[in-house]
Design an enzyme around this catalytic site. Structure first.
Site, mmCIF file in Angstrom:
data_model
loop_
_atom_site.group_PDB
_atom_site.id
_atom_site.type_symbol
_atom_site.label_atom_id
_atom_site.label_comp_id
_atom_site.label_asym_id
_atom_site.label_seq_id
_atom_site.Cartn_x
_atom_site.Cartn_y
_atom_site.Cartn_z
ATOM 1 N N MET A 1 -2.450 -7.116 6.543
ATOM 2 C CA MET A 1 -3.389 -7.976 5.811
ATOM 3 C C MET A 1 -2.749 -8.614 4.574
ATOM 4 S SD MET A 1 -6.667 -5.406 5.913
ATOM 5 C CE MET A 1 -6.989 -4.392 7.365
ATOM 6 N N SER A 2 -1.431 -8.798 4.601
ATOM 7 C CA SER A 2 -0.773 -9.357 3.404
ATOM 8 C C SER A 2 0.506 -10.097 3.802
ATOM 9 C CB SER A 2 -0.424 -8.223 2.438
ATOM 10 O OG SER A 2 0.602 -7.422 2.981
ATOM 11 N N ALA B 1 2.176 -2.186 4.274
ATOM 12 C CA ALA B 1 1.807 -1.194 5.277
ATOM 13 C C ALA B 1 1.277 -1.972 6.465
ATOM 14 C CB ALA B 1 0.735 -0.274 4.718
ATOM 15 N N ASN C 1 0.468 3.485 10.925
ATOM 16 C CA ASN C 1 -0.417 3.920 12.015
ATOM 17 C C ASN C 1 -0.141 3.035 13.212
ATOM 18 O OD1 ASN C 1 -1.852 1.906 10.052
ATOM 19 N ND2 ASN C 1 -2.806 1.566 12.042
ATOM 20 N N SER D 1 0.812 -1.222 0.000
ATOM 21 C CA SER D 1 0.000 0.000 0.000
ATOM 22 C C SER D 1 0.836 1.258 0.000
ATOM 23 C CB SER D 1 -0.872 0.069 1.260
ATOM 24 O OG SER D 1 -1.906 -0.830 1.177
ATOM 25 N N HIS E 1 -4.781 -9.372 -2.508
ATOM 26 C CA HIS E 1 -5.041 -9.696 -1.100
ATOM 27 C C HIS E 1 -6.165 -10.725 -1.000
ATOM 28 C CE1 HIS E 1 -3.552 -5.531 -1.226
ATOM 29 N NE2 HIS E 1 -2.943 -5.804 -0.097
ATOM 30 N N HIS F 1 -3.181 0.689 -4.999
ATOM 31 C CA HIS F 1 -2.433 -0.440 -5.560
ATOM 32 C C HIS F 1 -2.517 -0.389 -7.075
ATOM 33 C CE1 HIS F 1 -1.226 -3.245 -2.304
ATOM 34 N NE2 HIS F 1 -2.020 -2.445 -1.635
ATOM 35 N N HIS G 1 -8.175 4.063 6.049
ATOM 36 C CA HIS G 1 -7.232 3.770 4.961
ATOM 37 C C HIS G 1 -6.522 5.044 4.488
ATOM 38 C CE1 HIS G 1 -5.439 1.463 1.744
ATOM 39 N NE2 HIS G 1 -6.026 2.165 0.796
ATOM 40 N N TYR H 1 -8.453 -10.524 1.189
ATOM 41 C CA TYR H 1 -9.705 -9.821 1.509
ATOM 42 C C TYR H 1 -10.414 -9.283 0.265
ATOM 43 C CZ TYR H 1 -6.986 -5.455 1.202
ATOM 44 O OH TYR H 1 -6.187 -4.433 0.778
ATOM 45 N N GLU H 2 -9.721 -9.306 -0.872
ATOM 46 C CA GLU H 2 -10.390 -8.924 -2.121
ATOM 47 C C GLU H 2 -11.269 -10.075 -2.628
ATOM 48 O OE1 GLU H 2 -7.745 -6.581 -4.984
ATOM 49 O OE2 GLU H 2 -6.284 -7.364 -3.564
#
Ligand code: HPA
Length: 273
Positions: free
Chosen positions: A212-213, A114, A236, A31, A84, A62, A248, A86-87
């Site tokens: 998440m990756s 990220a 963050n 990201s 990902h 992306h 995001h 989550y996609e």
């Protein structure tokens, strides 16, 4: 030949037909680090949509292309934009490009992402190289019938992030004054951010950062015998650590703010390999 293997070979052949030579190093950009691509020397761009059997990234921030060019004079293959789970993609689909890299002859893989800082010694905008990971997705890209020609059924995961590459990165960060920590990355499925209770759990389990990756790609890369280096941009502090909600946009803003430092670190790690 098994179907998956056939697809890998077809994708690799389509790429080979468009580039003069294949670098031995590949980089996956996470990201907000898409800007990295702009500074690559004489890059050939191959959109994922033009590679047989490749899925495309659907996430804001992306890109979706392979780039072949050089960084500080060193040839490198870049995945500008990743896929990902989550996609809605299967772990096997998102790790397909790693299989293609192996087929092409890539030997070393750098993964960036990220992440949210779980370790309270971290701060927004610092970096963490991965010394280990926790797969908290409940999924594994190697589930299913194993094609022994692609790797062993039960790959060892006792030292997934290459110690020599970490030594090199540590030395570069020290010399350049780049804030680089070393810690354990824990992957959640996403796409919702974690709750404060989940972050307390992550810390109790030994995580220093969450994201998440990266973990599926690392697992496949190790199966394929690639040397792996992973680094997170801590965009963050994770949920519940600071008294503020996560979004995001903040992730993208922080990545944008530190992009030159991140790029400087990656460039030098690539050049040192
Ligand atoms: N959690 C999960 N993934 C992330 C985060 C986070 O706080 N920040 C960037 N990616």
């Amino acid at each position: 030949m098994q179907e998956y293997k056939r697809q890998i070979v077809e994708a690799a052949n389509a790429i080979r037909a468009r580039v003069d030579s294949i670098p031995d190093t590949a980089l996956v950009l996470g990201s907000g680090s898409g800007g990295f691509a702009a500074q690559m020397e004489s890059a050939v761009r191959i959109p994922y949509s033009e590679v047989p059997h490749m899925r495309v990234s659907t996430v804001k921030g992306h890109d979706g292309a392979f780039l072949f060019g050089a960084v500080r004079g060193r040839p490198v293959m870049v995945m500008s934009g990743r896929l990902h789970m989550y996609e809605g993609y299967e772990p096997k689909e998102i790790t397909f490009p790693i299989r293609v890299m192996q087929e092409l002859g890539v030997r070393t893989l750098l993964l960036t992402n990220a992440a949210g800082g779980v370790n309270t010694g971290y701060h927004e905008g610092c970096f963490m190289m991965l010394c280990d990971h926790i797969n908290f997705t409940g999924r594994n890209p190697l589930i299913g019938p194993n094609d022994d020609s692609l790797g062993t059924r039960f790959p060892d995961m006792s030292c997934v992030y290459d110690p020599a590459l970490r030594d090199a990165a540590r030395a570069i960060a020290l010399e350049k004054g780049i804030p680089l920590f070393e810690g354990v990355y824990m992957q959640f499925y996403g796409p919702s951010f974690e709750t404060p209770a989940e972050i307390r759990m992550a810390r109790a389990m030994g995580a220093d950062a969450v994201g998440m990756s990266t973990v599926p790609e690392t697992i496949v890369a190790r199966l394929c015998g690639l040397r792996v280096f992973g680094v997170s941009c801590i965009t963050n502090m994770a949920a519940g650590i600071l008294d503020q909600p996560l979004n995001h946009e903040e992730v993208m803003e922080t990545a944008e703010r530190v992009k030159y430092t991140f790029r400087g670190l990656l460039d030098r790690v690539i050049a040192a390999m």
